[in-house]
Design a protein around this motif. Structure first.
Motif, PDB file in Angstrom:
ATOM      1  N   THR A   1       0.806  -1.209   0.000  1.00 41.26           N
ATOM      2  CA  THR A   1       0.000   0.000   0.000  1.00 41.26           C
ATOM      3  C   THR A   1       0.847   1.271   0.000  1.00 41.26           C
ATOM      4  O   THR A   1       0.316   2.344  -0.273  1.00 41.26           O
ATOM      5  CB  THR A   1      -0.940   0.020   1.219  1.00 41.26           C
ATOM      6  N   ASP A   2       2.142   1.174   0.281  1.00 44.86           N
ATOM      7  CA  ASP A   2       2.974   2.370   0.304  1.00 44.86           C
ATOM      8  C   ASP A   2       3.148   2.975  -1.092  1.00 44.86           C
ATOM      9  O   ASP A   2       3.598   4.107  -1.220  1.00 44.86           O
ATOM     10  CB  ASP A   2       4.327   2.085   0.948  1.00 44.86           C
TER      11      ASP A   2
ATOM     12  N   SER B   1      -1.392   6.579  -3.494  1.00 42.82           N
ATOM     13  CA  SER B   1      -1.418   8.014  -3.242  1.00 42.82           C
ATOM     14  C   SER B   1      -1.596   8.286  -1.750  1.00 42.82           C
ATOM     15  O   SER B   1      -2.267   7.529  -1.039  1.00 42.82           O
ATOM     16  CB  SER B   1      -2.595   8.628  -4.016  1.00 42.82           C
ATOM     17  N   MET B   2      -1.034   9.407  -1.291  1.00 44.21           N
ATOM     18  CA  MET B   2      -1.216   9.822   0.108  1.00 44.21           C
ATOM     19  C   MET B   2      -2.691  10.085   0.406  1.00 44.21           C
ATOM     20  O   MET B   2      -3.108  10.064   1.556  1.00 44.21           O
ATOM     21  CB  MET B   2      -0.405  11.084   0.394  1.00 44.21           C
TER      22      MET B   2
ATOM     23  N   ASN C   1       2.558   0.893   5.510  1.00 43.22           N
ATOM     24  CA  ASN C   1       2.136   1.970   6.398  1.00 43.22           C
ATOM     25  C   ASN C   1       1.087   2.896   5.802  1.00 43.22           C
ATOM     26  O   ASN C   1       0.382   3.569   6.539  1.00 43.22           O
ATOM     27  CB  ASN C   1       3.350   2.785   6.843  1.00 43.22           C
ATOM     28  N   ARG C   2       0.976   2.958   4.467  1.00 45.33           N
ATOM     29  CA  ARG C   2       0.033   3.905   3.867  1.00 45.33           C
ATOM     30  C   ARG C   2      -1.391   3.634   4.339  1.00 45.33           C
ATOM     31  O   ARG C   2      -2.130   4.541   4.663  1.00 45.33           O
ATOM     32  CB  ARG C   2       0.134   3.837   2.346  1.00 45.33           C
TER      33      ARG C   2
ATOM     34  N   THR D   1      -3.299   2.647   9.074  1.00 41.55           N
ATOM     35  CA  THR D   1      -3.750   3.766   9.891  1.00 41.55           C
ATOM     36  C   THR D   1      -4.804   3.289  10.878  1.00 41.55           C
ATOM     37  O   THR D   1      -5.449   2.256  10.656  1.00 41.55           O
ATOM     38  CB  THR D   1      -4.362   4.874   9.021  1.00 41.55           C
TER      39      THR D   1
END
Length: 192
Positions: free
Chosen positions: A73-74, A77-78, A103-104, A107
């Protein structure tokens, strides 16, 4: 109910290598990258997993390949995390299995949503600082130690959030155990 496996941990903790072992143990091959929640800015992407035996759909792997061949997932897009939460919470039907790492999407919000709507097992990969340093050097990573420590703190928070929402969290020492062994333990915990 949809089953989900998500890997979190510091950079170089073995998330990508362990996820490759998960694909292998599932007998899965990945399809083309596609938008998983069409009409929602097209920024939340993943790949369908199909059985190498009969081509049937196994589920979805979240994220995209990054430079150097790292999945996860990194590479998203942010702006993807809130869209991913919307997908988990609003999609009328989820695939039978969702897997992801990084980590993206690691959360609090995504972990909590995933735990509410799926049977979630989180693999929190850890190892010693010396091993992390060695792995980073071997792959030519120039990530600063402070950034790597912040990523580990985010991984700890994500695991805690998932646990608080009812997920099973497994602490996995990737310095003491092979990726395939960790993958097998996590899939067994998930009942897959």
């Amino acid at each position: 109910m949809t089953k989900a496996l998500y890997l979190v941990g510091a950079p170089a903790s073995g998330k990508s290598t362990t996820m490759a072992a998960v694909y292998d143990l599932l007998g899965a091959e990945l399809g083309e990258v596609e938008t998983l929640w069409p009409g929602h800015r097209g920024i939340f992407k993943g790949q369908r997993m199909h059985s190498i035996l009969d081509g049937s759909e196994i589920g979805v792997s979240l994220g995209v390949q990054r430079e150097g061949g790292f999945p996860g997932t990194d590479g998203l897009s942010m702006a993807a995390p809130p869209v991913a939460v919307d997908w988990i919470e609003e999609a009328p039907e989820l695939p039978p299995l969702i897997v992801g790492e990084g980590n993206r999407l690691g959360t609090d919000g995504f972990m909590q949503a995933l735990a509410r709507r799926t049977e979630l097992v989180v693999g929190h990969l850890v190892t010693t600082g010396d091993i992390l340093d060695q792995r980073c050097a071997e792959r030519g990573s120039n990530q600063q130690l402070q950034w790597r420590k912040a990523a580990e703190t985010r991984a700890q928070r994500a695991a805690h959030a998932a646990s608080g929402a009812g997920a099973e969290v497994r602490l996995c020492d990737s310095g003491a155990h092979e990726p395939r062994e960790i993958a097998r333990q996590l899939l067994d915990a998930l009942g897959v």
